[in-house]
Design an enzyme around this catalytic site. Structure first.
Site, PDB file in Angstrom:
ATOM      1  N   HIS A  21       0.377   0.781 -13.544  1.00 54.43           N
ATOM      2  CA  HIS A  21       1.129  -0.402 -13.948  1.00 54.43           C
ATOM      3  C   HIS A  21       2.606  -0.020 -14.042  1.00 54.43           C
ATOM      4  O   HIS A  21       2.955   0.986 -14.671  1.00 54.43           O
ATOM      5  CB  HIS A  21       0.634  -0.917 -15.295  1.00 54.43           C
ATOM      6  N   THR A  43      -9.992  -1.114 -18.824  1.00 51.19           N
ATOM      7  CA  THR A  43     -10.980  -1.726 -19.709  1.00 51.19           C
ATOM      8  C   THR A  43     -10.832  -3.240 -19.551  1.00 51.19           C
ATOM      9  O   THR A  43     -10.027  -3.713 -18.742  1.00 51.19           O
ATOM     10  CB  THR A  43     -10.738  -1.324 -21.178  1.00 51.19           C
ATOM     11  N   ASN A  47      -5.923   2.399 -12.959  1.00 53.41           N
ATOM     12  CA  ASN A  47      -4.897   1.454 -12.513  1.00 53.41           C
ATOM     13  C   ASN A  47      -3.528   2.091 -12.715  1.00 53.41           C
ATOM     14  O   ASN A  47      -3.357   2.977 -13.558  1.00 53.41           O
ATOM     15  CB  ASN A  47      -4.973   0.163 -13.334  1.00 53.41           C
ATOM     16  N   GLY A  60       0.792  -1.224   0.000  1.00 54.99           N
ATOM     17  CA  GLY A  60       0.000   0.000   0.000  1.00 54.99           C
ATOM     18  C   GLY A  60       0.826   1.277   0.000  1.00 54.99           C
ATOM     19  O   GLY A  60       0.351   2.304   0.489  1.00 54.99           O
ATOM     20  N   LEU A 104      -6.430  -6.499 -20.373  1.00 53.79           N
ATOM     21  CA  LEU A 104      -5.484  -6.411 -19.260  1.00 53.79           C
ATOM     22  C   LEU A 104      -4.360  -5.418 -19.573  1.00 53.79           C
ATOM     23  O   LEU A 104      -3.656  -5.559 -20.580  1.00 53.79           O
ATOM     24  CB  LEU A 104      -4.885  -7.798 -18.980  1.00 53.79           C
ATOM     25  N   ASP A 105      -4.216  -4.404 -18.714  1.00 51.87           N
ATOM     26  CA  ASP A 105      -3.191  -3.364 -18.859  1.00 51.87           C
ATOM     27  C   ASP A 105      -3.292  -2.657 -20.205  1.00 51.87           C
ATOM     28  O   ASP A 105      -2.305  -2.105 -20.706  1.00 51.87           O
ATOM     29  CB  ASP A 105      -1.778  -3.950 -18.687  1.00 51.87           C
TER      30      ASP A 105
END
Ligand code: GAR
Length: 233
Positions: free
Chosen positions: A129, A161, A127, A32, A164-165
């Site tokens: 990445h 979406t 997200n 985190g 993935l990534d």
């Protein structure tokens, strides 16, 4: 030190947005440290987002301790208690929806999301990445970058979406790979970048400047054909 290399209006949305400040649910699976950057910047008034809940699929995730210490409600469901991905995701959404989040912030949430979950929060999931997408989707990015002898690495904030990534990229932090550095050191440097760019992109959403429309990211009313790139040394 960071310097910028290059570079919406509100429209119909699948779920209604609350008045400012907008509410963000942060989903974690581990340490985190990205969550901590949101907590710190929120405490300084640097981001226009109310961190309404922190959710983890792992009860021992240290990020839950960070959230509790910051006085943020925490929720946890173990994915192993559910028969399949979608049933877990539906249970997660049932918990999150009690907090009416405007934005879902994936911050080291190490779960592939079901199409149902992505559709439920369509256009409202961010997200981060640890790579310069579209390069190096998936896992173990730092070692793969080193193994390939890349000169540049970094991290990307993007809308989520079903790919993935693969969702529209918003903001990238880029840094040069140092000769001879280890994957651990590279990871540390990339994460320091993440702690700057992720709250910044989420803040844009919180201010109503960033939106997902027609399958693309829009910032200040302009289509983001390429992400905003900030270079770090
Ligand atoms: C971050 O570096 C983030 O980019 C990565 O997990 C780390 C979580 O660290 N996410 C992914 O790899 C997602 N594919 P944190 O728990 O200390 O924020």
């Amino acid at each position: 030190m960071a310097y910028r290399l290059g570079r919406g209006r509100r429209r119909r949305r699948s779920i209604p947005l609350s008045d400012l400040p907008r509410k963000a649910a942060v989903l974690i699976s581990g340490s985190g440290s990205n969550l901590q950057s949101f907590i710190d910047k929120s405490a300084c008034g640097d981001i226009d987002l109310d961190l309404c809940v922190v959710f983890s699929n792992k009860p021992d995730a240290y990020g839950l301790t960070r959230a509790r210490e910051a006085g943020i409600p925490v929720e946890c469901l173990k994915h192993g208690d559910y028969p399949d991905r979608e049933s877990f995701d539906r249970a997660v959404a049932a918990v999150l929806d009690r907090y009416s989040p405007d934005l879902i912030v994936l911050a080291g949430f190490m779960r592939i999301l079901s199409p149902w979950f992505v559709q439920h929060y369509a256009g409202h999931i961010l997200n981060i990445h640890p790579a310069l997408l579209p390069a190096y989707p998936g896992l173990d990015t730092h070692q793969r970058v080193l193994d390939a002898g890349e000169k540049w690495h970094g991290s990307t904030v993007h809308f989520v979406t079903e790919e993935l990534d693969g969702g529209p990229r918003i903001l990238q932090g880029r840094l040069a790979v140092n000769p001879g550095e280890s994957a651990k050191e590279l990871c540390r440097r990339v994460q320091a970048v993440e702690h700057q760019i992720y709250p910044e992109a989420a803040h844009w959403f919180g201010q109503g400047r960033l939106e997902f429309r027609d399958g693309a990211a829009w910032l200040d009313g302009g289509l983001l054909k390429d992400p905003v790139v900030t270079q770090y040394s």
